[in-house]
Design a protein around this motif. Structure first.
Motif, PDB file in Angstrom:
ATOM      1  N   ARG A 196       0.237  -3.888  11.732  1.00  0.00           N
ATOM      2  CA  ARG A 196      -0.074  -2.807  10.796  1.00  0.00           C
ATOM      3  C   ARG A 196       0.034  -1.471  11.504  1.00  0.00           C
ATOM      4  O   ARG A 196      -0.460  -1.309  12.618  1.00  0.00           O
ATOM      5  N   ASP A 231       0.833  -1.199   0.000  1.00  0.00           N
ATOM      6  CA  ASP A 231       0.000   0.000   0.000  1.00  0.00           C
ATOM      7  C   ASP A 231       0.872   1.256   0.000  1.00  0.00           C
ATOM      8  O   ASP A 231       2.027   1.219   0.438  1.00  0.00           O
ATOM      9  N   GLN A 244       1.236   1.929   5.905  1.00  0.00           N
ATOM     10  CA  GLN A 244       0.657   1.033   6.920  1.00  0.00           C
ATOM     11  C   GLN A 244       1.355  -0.321   6.876  1.00  0.00           C
ATOM     12  O   GLN A 244       1.405  -1.036   7.875  1.00  0.00           O
ATOM     13  N   ASP A 270       0.436   3.951   1.777  1.00  0.00           N
ATOM     14  CA  ASP A 270       0.274   4.819   2.943  1.00  0.00           C
ATOM     15  C   ASP A 270       1.147   4.453   4.141  1.00  0.00           C
ATOM     16  O   ASP A 270       0.894   4.916   5.253  1.00  0.00           O
ATOM     17  N   ARG A 320      -1.796   5.187   9.557  1.00  0.00           N
ATOM     18  CA  ARG A 320      -1.427   6.065   8.437  1.00  0.00           C
ATOM     19  C   ARG A 320      -0.733   7.312   8.955  1.00  0.00           C
ATOM     20  O   ARG A 320      -1.269   7.965   9.854  1.00  0.00           O
TER      21      ARG A 320
HETATM   22 MG    MG Z   1      -4.145   1.870   4.408  1.00  0.00          MG
END
Ligand code: MG
Ligand code: UDP
Length: 336
Positions: free
Chosen positions: A212, A109, A113, A111, A215
């Motif tokens: 995780r 991803d 994360q 962002d 953001r």
């Molecule tokens: Mg995300």
């Protein structure tokens, strides 16, 4: 999927293999510069590897595209794909897989994360022979209880009803060997649920665990509607169970009706039988729909992992034969 299977290198790893990273982006202008900095720091540190980063702009309306073109102008290892509009996360990742030319392709991803630092471990496991290295989320900081709770339930529900093994708590942060990418990108279906398709393809897989992260900037692009869409796509792609619900309900209802009338020693009214009968008929239609669905989506009935003759593996061209047929051959059915 368990990580206990013996890894088997699909293709000989080149002396300086190319590692591609595919990054889907929707309105990520606030974070994309930092993501690129962190990604390239990790990629430059990979021993004896070349790298490229493929950013896919999935119809951003903010300054994402401008930021990406600036990155590409400054770094020849950056390649960009811009979709005409927002098609969604899964199509964007697929577009990146088709564009990437690496011996190994990592999807991540935009962002942060998914920690870019994990990429080094993924590449190491790939070089040790694993064609698929996935990343299981053991915790999800900065996400609502609703999101983590529904995701937890969904993955377990899917695992219970799927037609093939599926991974728990595993998104699209993973490494795929070129051979696996070739298999996936040859699938002609447009409603691809990538994390399910990787499990369906069945190549040996190992998984890393990670927490995780929240953001650092921007907001989630996975609205409730998109989350529901992804779940529906996953359920219908991996499981025959939804189409079989009416048949199962009908048979159970007819059985219950027969039992009740036996216990009461009198026939039940026709309406009681009629409901069960109708549900069974819907179940029969459901079976035909499933057959049509399977034929229309055109997946092969099997994927060959290796061939072996006279105690030695067959050449790579032969090994790959069943998954390297052209899309046209798949479409005309000549590889089924
Ligand atoms: Mg995300
Ligand atoms: N994304 C995308 N198209 C979409 C939705 C999301 O390309 O329609 C990208 C997004 O930019 C990010 C990744 O997919 O890189 C995951 O999205 P997000 O972080 O919003 O999802 P979450 O992590 O909140 O589930």
């Amino acid at each position: 999927m368990p990580a206990t299977r013996t890894p088997t290198q699909l293709t000989a790893v080149a002396a300086r293999p190319l590692v591609s990273v595919v990054v889907p982006c929707l309105d990520e202008a606030a974070v994309i510069g930092e993501t690129h900095r962190r990604l390239t720091a990790v990629l430059r540190g990979l021993p004896e590897c070349e790298h490229e980063v493929v950013y896919v702009d999935d119809g951003s309306r903010d300054a994402t595209w401008d930021r990406l073109t600036a990155l590409a102008a400054a770094d020849p290892r950056v390649r960009l794909v811009r979709l005409t509009r927002n098609f969604g996360h899964q199509p964007a990742v697929l577009a990146g897989l088709r564009e990437a030319s690496g011996d190994a392709v990592i999807t991540i991803d935009a962002d942060l994360q998914d920690p870019p630092g994990l990429i080094a471990d993924m590449v190491e496991r790939w070089r040790a022979g694993w064609p698929v290295v996935s990343a299981r989320r053991t915790g999800r900081q900065g996400e609502s209880r609703f999101k983590t709770g529904t995701a937890h339930v969904f993955y377990r529900l899917l695992a219970a009803v799927a037609d093939h093994p599926v991974n728990l708590d595993t998104g699209d942060f993973r490494l795929l060997d070129r051979e696996v990418v070739r298999t996936l990108t040859l699938l002609p279906e447009s409603e691809l649920y990538l994390r399910g398709a990787v499990c369906w393809a069945g190549f040996p897989e190992t998984s890393l665990e990670y927490g995780r992260l929240p953001r650092p900037a921007g907001r989630t692009k996975y609205t409730l509607r998109k989350m529901a869409g992804l779940s529906r796509r996953g359920l219908l792609a991996c499981s025959s169970a939804p189409a079989r619900v009416p048949g199962a309900v009908g048979l159970a209802w007819l059985g219950g009706t027969a039992l009740t009338s036996a216990v009461l020693r009198r026939p039940l009214p026709p309406a009681a039988w009629a409901f069960g009968g109708q549900a069974v008929l819907l179940g029969v239609l459901g079976e035909y729909l499933l057959l049509i669905h399977r034929e229309v989506r055109g997946r092969p009935p099997y994927v060959v992992h290796q061939r072996w003759a006279s105690g030695v593996p067959a050449p790579a061209e032969l090994v790959a034969a069943d998954v390297t047929a052209s899309p046209e051959a798949w479409a005309t059915g000549s590889v089924r």
